[in-house]
Design an enzyme around this catalytic site. Structure first.
Site, mmCIF file in Angstrom:
data_model
loop_
_atom_site.group_PDB
_atom_site.id
_atom_site.type_symbol
_atom_site.label_atom_id
_atom_site.label_comp_id
_atom_site.label_asym_id
_atom_site.label_seq_id
_atom_site.Cartn_x
_atom_site.Cartn_y
_atom_site.Cartn_z
ATOM 1 N N ASN A 25 25.143 33.322 27.610
ATOM 2 C CA ASN A 25 24.641 33.090 26.098
ATOM 3 C C ASN A 25 25.639 33.685 24.814
ATOM 4 O O ASN A 25 26.011 32.842 23.306
ATOM 5 C CB ASN A 25 24.080 34.570 25.685
ATOM 6 C CG ASN A 25 21.938 33.606 26.793
ATOM 7 O OD1 ASN A 25 21.321 33.531 26.176
ATOM 8 N ND2 ASN A 25 22.457 33.950 27.924
ATOM 9 N N LYS A 29 21.252 38.839 36.683
ATOM 10 C CA LYS A 29 21.358 37.902 36.319
ATOM 11 C C LYS A 29 22.183 37.829 34.746
ATOM 12 O O LYS A 29 22.080 36.630 34.499
ATOM 13 C CB LYS A 29 19.960 38.483 35.512
ATOM 14 C CG LYS A 29 18.979 37.062 34.293
ATOM 15 C CD LYS A 29 18.427 36.144 35.109
ATOM 16 C CE LYS A 29 18.063 34.910 34.098
ATOM 17 N NZ LYS A 29 16.920 35.492 33.068
ATOM 18 N N GLU A 69 19.829 38.971 21.021
ATOM 19 C CA GLU A 69 19.621 40.252 22.327
ATOM 20 C C GLU A 69 20.640 40.492 22.564
ATOM 21 O O GLU A 69 21.216 41.150 24.487
ATOM 22 C CB GLU A 69 18.974 39.114 22.993
ATOM 23 C CG GLU A 69 17.469 39.380 22.691
ATOM 24 C CD GLU A 69 16.518 39.008 23.894
ATOM 25 O OE1 GLU A 69 17.174 38.252 24.383
ATOM 26 O OE2 GLU A 69 15.474 39.653 24.548
ATOM 27 N N ASN A 92 24.049 35.299 32.346
ATOM 28 C CA ASN A 92 23.221 35.730 30.660
ATOM 29 C C ASN A 92 25.115 35.771 29.560
ATOM 30 O O ASN A 92 24.697 35.538 29.094
ATOM 31 C CB ASN A 92 22.500 36.404 30.801
ATOM 32 C CG ASN A 92 21.133 36.021 30.809
ATOM 33 O OD1 ASN A 92 20.611 34.472 30.896
ATOM 34 N ND2 ASN A 92 19.977 36.486 31.138
ATOM 35 N N LEU A 96 9.740 30.841 27.113
ATOM 36 C CA LEU A 96 9.271 32.148 28.210
ATOM 37 C C LEU A 96 8.319 31.551 28.606
ATOM 38 O O LEU A 96 7.168 31.690 29.561
ATOM 39 C CB LEU A 96 10.088 32.951 28.408
ATOM 40 C CG LEU A 96 10.390 33.192 29.772
ATOM 41 C CD1 LEU A 96 11.773 34.096 30.162
ATOM 42 C CD2 LEU A 96 9.510 34.476 30.029
ATOM 43 N N SER A 128 19.006 30.447 25.193
ATOM 44 C CA SER A 128 18.009 31.424 24.465
ATOM 45 C C SER A 128 18.529 31.551 23.192
ATOM 46 O O SER A 128 18.302 31.700 21.600
ATOM 47 C CB SER A 128 17.417 32.090 25.212
ATOM 48 O OG SER A 128 17.962 33.089 25.619
#
Lengths: 321, 321
Positions: free
Chosen positions: A205, A197, A279, A201, A19, A267
């Site tokens: 993810n 967002k 994360e 995600n 990023l 990611s």
């Protein structure tokens, strides 16, 4: 558009990954002064340059100033926080040296609660939040491959999560990124934008890590396609409990956008493959905690969180069939 | 105990796997006549015998009659249905030839709706349900390893799911298995017992496949330990909606029992590794459908179902780290 600053702002990229590397490269190519803080790629980038390939658009090896230590960097106008949230414990060390006294921190991380951490260090009035809708992977040392998308949404941070308005400095920041050829929008409501967002995600993810699946395979299997939608619905429930109403039609938007994507490894999927921390905290645990304190459950998201927590601390027992 | 039949009943094992192979072997060793129907292991067992190792207790290679085709088998008093539910489409072919006119089918499969399928073929009044609390694996052709446990619970099947009482034939069947050294109980409420079995099967089968984890690792990771409990709670909700109340304390019983188990690969985990079909339908989809028709959701179980459905039709993309 608009009147451009004659004295161009200067930038620091704090975390030169998929990023930060991509956005920093776009600014650099547009003639802005950008300083790159690296975790391990500093020597490689100083010797060979920063290689960025924007698929089907451009590919370039850029000679850019790359640093191993924030204390060696000059103070800049805009410090872009692009490291993984799992590394946020280094922020108190790396942020202060790179920020001019009137500089701002532009937080481009994922999840909830990320601006709050930066605000504690530099003060809430010096924080802008940025959301990145970007498909980009780091495929080697100092080597970034931008696959698709790239839109940014900027918003003022407020300590209480209420709308922060569209300020002149927000518009100036947006103008710079537009000048670098990047699609950019501003919004007055950062908290709501962060939740929006998460609508993407949280399902992709998590599912990509648990199933070791690219987005196309999640979408093309009816069971996981439906599960992705159900997870999105739960994110909307959590957001609404947090005072951020997102229209249900946004789920269809996200489904369509994902259908149109090139097969994508998230990611988190790449982090998992490389044995890097996931994360989970900012993307799952904190949103769930926010919901819990407001009496809203999200059982599917919670199940995903727990499966990810298992995978973050255990290796799968054997190669898959 | 009680008075034993002088003319010992005869048995057919329909599916000589980890479960059928073990129980059939126990009956054979106790002097009962047992005929084994095999899927692919017939030639091996006829040549080398059926090898059963009950860890820490006994190990024996048994010369038993093994068949490749049900039409070659004699009609027996008790036909034990021990194949995978995913193979139940063969039941109309294999059941009728092996059943005496007054014989019964003893259904030892997992999940809901399994007796119903057998009842359609032989009539509801000829069906007994059996639950197996067994850790056993097939580790090679005609080679069974019994790891732990083995308790059976027998109950009369009723077409409407209401309690079927403790009938004399149920007690006789139980006496035979007790005579073979197996811990056995009877219950008057098959449907409730099936739900109780699912309290264990739903969390551990699903999680073990998704995470490629043995039971000990699921239990020793706080996140998945909690998820297992939450999944059990959802099974209790579904069961209650179906008219089968299970006390909450049963969850603690299952947790303790799992803590005490040797590290165990569930049957679904082994099926998945071997690329065999997963028993998603009887173990997840049917219980969820029952709940749905009664207005009860089980979102975590549903998420598990969908992850399993993905894994049943897709290969994980790459070797895990």
């Amino acid at each position: 558009m608009a009147d451009k600053d004659t004295s161009k702002p200067t930038f620091a990229v704090l975390g030169t990954g998929a990023l930060g590397g991509y956005y920093g490269a776009c600014l650099h190519r547009a003639g802005y002064e950008v300083h790159f803080l690296c975790h391990t790629d500093g020597p490689h980038i100083r010797e060979h340059g920063l290689r960025v390939e924007s698929e089907g658009r451009w590919a370039e090896t850029l000679r850019v100033p790359a640093y191993d230590d924030a204390r060696d960097m000059p103070a800049v106008d805009v410090a872009m926080v692009t490291l993984k949230t799992t590394d946020n414990h280094v922020l108190p060390t790396i942020l202060p040296p790179v920020m001019k006294s009137n500089g701002v921190a532009l937080v481009l991380q994922n999840g909830l609660g990320v601006e709050e951490q930066v605000a504690e260090i530099v003060g809430a009035d010096r924080v802008i939040g940025g959301l990145c809708f970007l498909c980009s992977n780091k495929i080697g040392p100092g080597h970034i491959k931008h696959l698709d998308y790239g839109k940014l949404v900027f918003a003022e941070f407020t300590a209480d999560g209420t709308p922060g308005g569209i300020t002149p400095r927000l518009e100036r920041a947006a103008t710079v990124f537009a000048d670098a050829g990047l699609p950019i929008e501003t919004t007055d409501h950062l908290r709501r934008a962060r939740w929006m967002k998460l609508v993407w995600n949280i399902p992709y993810n998590g599912l990509s890590v648990i199933l070791q699946a690219t987005t196309d395979r999640i979408m093309n299997t009816p069971a996981t396609r439906e599960l992705a939608q159900q997870l999105m619905r739960e994110v909307l429930d959590l957001a609404e409990a947090d005072g951020c109403r997102i229209p249900v039609a946004f789920i269809d938007d996200m489904m369509r956008a994902t259908d149109r994507m090139e097969p994508y490894k998230t990611s988190m999927m790449l982090d998992h493959k490389r044995g890097r921390p996931l994360e989970i905290e900012s993307m799952y645990s904190l949103p769930l905690t926010v919901g819990r304190t407001r009496g809203m459950a999200a059982p599917r998201i919670e199940a995903l969180e727990k499966l990810l927590q298992y995978l973050a601390t255990n290796t799968r027992r054997s190669g898959d069939k």
